[in-house]
Design an enzyme around this catalytic site. Structure first.
Site, PDB file in Angstrom:
ATOM      1  N   ASP A 160      49.592  34.562  26.537  1.00  0.00           N
ATOM      2  CA  ASP A 160      48.818  33.742  27.468  1.00  0.00           C
ATOM      3  C   ASP A 160      48.933  32.273  27.044  1.00  0.00           C
ATOM      4  O   ASP A 160      48.884  31.951  25.860  1.00  0.00           O
ATOM      5  CB  ASP A 160      47.350  34.183  27.468  1.00  0.00           C
ATOM      6  CG  ASP A 160      46.587  33.626  28.650  1.00  0.00           C
ATOM      7  OD1 ASP A 160      46.183  34.429  29.530  1.00  0.00           O
ATOM      8  OD2 ASP A 160      46.380  32.401  28.719  1.00  0.00           O
ATOM      9  N   ILE A 161      49.092  31.396  28.021  1.00  0.00           N
ATOM     10  CA  ILE A 161      49.295  29.973  27.729  1.00  0.00           C
ATOM     11  C   ILE A 161      48.027  29.321  27.162  1.00  0.00           C
ATOM     12  O   ILE A 161      48.110  28.331  26.441  1.00  0.00           O
ATOM     13  CB  ILE A 161      49.785  29.245  29.008  1.00  0.00           C
ATOM     14  CG1 ILE A 161      50.581  28.008  28.676  1.00  0.00           C
ATOM     15  CG2 ILE A 161      48.647  28.937  29.970  1.00  0.00           C
ATOM     16  CD1 ILE A 161      51.400  27.457  29.839  1.00  0.00           C
ATOM     17  N   ASN A 175      40.882  41.474  35.539  1.00  0.00           N
ATOM     18  CA  ASN A 175      39.938  40.710  36.359  1.00  0.00           C
ATOM     19  C   ASN A 175      40.317  40.863  37.829  1.00  0.00           C
ATOM     20  O   ASN A 175      41.489  40.756  38.188  1.00  0.00           O
ATOM     21  CB  ASN A 175      39.968  39.228  35.978  1.00  0.00           C
ATOM     22  CG  ASN A 175      39.382  38.978  34.604  1.00  0.00           C
ATOM     23  OD1 ASN A 175      38.388  39.591  34.219  1.00  0.00           O
ATOM     24  ND2 ASN A 175      39.992  38.078  33.843  1.00  0.00           N
ATOM     25  N   VAL A 204      45.076  34.193  38.782  1.00  0.00           N
ATOM     26  CA  VAL A 204      46.455  34.442  39.214  1.00  0.00           C
ATOM     27  C   VAL A 204      46.461  35.784  39.944  1.00  0.00           C
ATOM     28  O   VAL A 204      46.069  36.814  39.367  1.00  0.00           O
ATOM     29  CB  VAL A 204      47.435  34.481  38.017  1.00  0.00           C
ATOM     30  CG1 VAL A 204      48.853  34.765  38.509  1.00  0.00           C
ATOM     31  CG2 VAL A 204      47.397  33.168  37.235  1.00  0.00           C
ATOM     32  N   HIS A 245      47.677  41.613  36.271  1.00  0.00           N
ATOM     33  CA  HIS A 245      47.981  41.387  34.853  1.00  0.00           C
ATOM     34  C   HIS A 245      46.873  41.987  34.010  1.00  0.00           C
ATOM     35  O   HIS A 245      45.694  41.842  34.306  1.00  0.00           O
ATOM     36  CB  HIS A 245      48.162  39.892  34.543  1.00  0.00           C
ATOM     37  CG  HIS A 245      47.052  39.031  35.045  1.00  0.00           C
ATOM     38  ND1 HIS A 245      46.952  38.635  36.358  1.00  0.00           N
ATOM     39  CD2 HIS A 245      45.991  38.481  34.410  1.00  0.00           C
ATOM     40  CE1 HIS A 245      45.878  37.884  36.514  1.00  0.00           C
ATOM     41  NE2 HIS A 245      45.266  37.785  35.355  1.00  0.00           N
ATOM     42  N   HIS A 279      45.056  41.887  30.487  1.00  0.00           N
ATOM     43  CA  HIS A 279      44.856  41.075  29.286  1.00  0.00           C
ATOM     44  C   HIS A 279      44.709  42.004  28.083  1.00  0.00           C
ATOM     45  O   HIS A 279      43.877  42.919  28.106  1.00  0.00           O
ATOM     46  CB  HIS A 279      43.567  40.258  29.376  1.00  0.00           C
ATOM     47  CG  HIS A 279      43.526  39.198  30.434  1.00  0.00           C
ATOM     48  ND1 HIS A 279      43.703  37.863  30.150  1.00  0.00           N
ATOM     49  CD2 HIS A 279      43.308  39.275  31.766  1.00  0.00           C
ATOM     50  CE1 HIS A 279      43.587  37.160  31.273  1.00  0.00           C
ATOM     51  NE2 HIS A 279      43.344  37.996  32.268  1.00  0.00           N
TER      52      HIS A 279
HETATM   53  P1  5GP Z   1      43.041  35.678  35.127  1.00  0.00           P
HETATM   54  O1  5GP Z   1      42.035  34.571  34.979  1.00  0.00           O
HETATM   55  O2  5GP Z   1      43.673  35.644  36.508  1.00  0.00           O
HETATM   56  O3  5GP Z   1      42.508  37.050  34.790  1.00  0.00           O
HETATM   57  O4  5GP Z   1      44.159  35.406  34.061  1.00  0.00           O
HETATM   58  C1  5GP Z   1      45.208  34.543  34.267  1.00  0.00           C
HETATM   59  C2  5GP Z   1      45.712  34.145  32.899  1.00  0.00           C
HETATM   60  O5  5GP Z   1      46.994  33.567  33.056  1.00  0.00           O
HETATM   61  C3  5GP Z   1      44.831  33.115  32.192  1.00  0.00           C
HETATM   62  O6  5GP Z   1      44.372  33.654  30.969  1.00  0.00           O
HETATM   63  C4  5GP Z   1      45.751  31.917  32.011  1.00  0.00           C
HETATM   64  O7  5GP Z   1      45.562  31.254  30.787  1.00  0.00           O
HETATM   65  C5  5GP Z   1      47.135  32.535  32.116  1.00  0.00           C
HETATM   66  N1  5GP Z   1      48.150  31.652  32.641  1.00  0.00           N
HETATM   67  C6  5GP Z   1      48.049  30.835  33.722  1.00  0.00           C
HETATM   68  N2  5GP Z   1      49.193  30.177  33.932  1.00  0.00           N
HETATM   69  C7  5GP Z   1      50.051  30.581  32.957  1.00  0.00           C
HETATM   70  C8  5GP Z   1      51.414  30.255  32.644  1.00  0.00           C
HETATM   71  O8  5GP Z   1      52.084  29.452  33.301  1.00  0.00           O
HETATM   72  N3  5GP Z   1      51.964  30.865  31.555  1.00  0.00           N
HETATM   73  C9  5GP Z   1      51.269  31.767  30.802  1.00  0.00           C
HETATM   74  N4  5GP Z   1      51.910  32.289  29.762  1.00  0.00           N
HETATM   75  N5  5GP Z   1      49.995  32.103  31.072  1.00  0.00           N
HETATM   76  C10 5GP Z   1      49.390  31.524  32.132  1.00  0.00           C
END
Ligand code: 5GP
Ligand code: ZN
Length: 115
Positions: free
Chosen positions: A31-32, A88, A97, A101, A103
């Protein structure tokens, strides 16, 4: 596949990510913005917007995603202390996103209930 989806682009290697696993169906990458010492995202190749769209046809794929998470947890030796797997769905859960995915979070104690 969705043209403008960030995670489809990561699967297609159009956007860089620090990959830790790849096969024909699944990719896992760091995760970034990690919120734990281990914070890996496990995604399918298939563009499925969220957990809510999963059907019986996805059972093997979902099991595969969990298998990859378990394997990474083993590699990082966080299996004994424990780890958390999170999916999520939607704004109130904090989904940002809209490509499924999983986590994998570990390496520190975590509270319950989650925030
Ligand atoms: P969500 O909030 O949708 O459950 O998780 C999305 C995750 O994607 C977040 O933890 C966010 O930090 C990660 N994320 C968003 N953009 C990028 C990206 O460009 N690269 C990577 N590696 N992770 C990302
Ligand atoms: Zn996608």
């Amino acid at each position: 596949m969705a043209e403008d989806c960030l995670f489809c682009k990561i699967f297609r290697k159009e956007i860089d990510a620090k990959e830790v696993y790849r096969d024909d169906e699944i990719v896992a990458f760091e995760d970034i913005r990690p919120v734990a010492p281990t914070h890996v995202l496990i995604i399918p190749k298939a563009h499925i917007p969220s957990v809510h769209e999963l059907t019986d046809d996805h059972a093997a794929m979902l099991a595969g995603m969990i298998r990859v998470a378990n394997r990474i947890a083993d590699e990082r030796k966080i299996d004994r202390e424990g780890y958390r797997l999170v999916l999520n769905k939607g704004p109130q859960a904090g989904q940002s996103v809209y490509h499924l995915h999983l986590h994998l979070l570990g390496g520190r104690g975590m509270g319950w209930p989650p925030g």
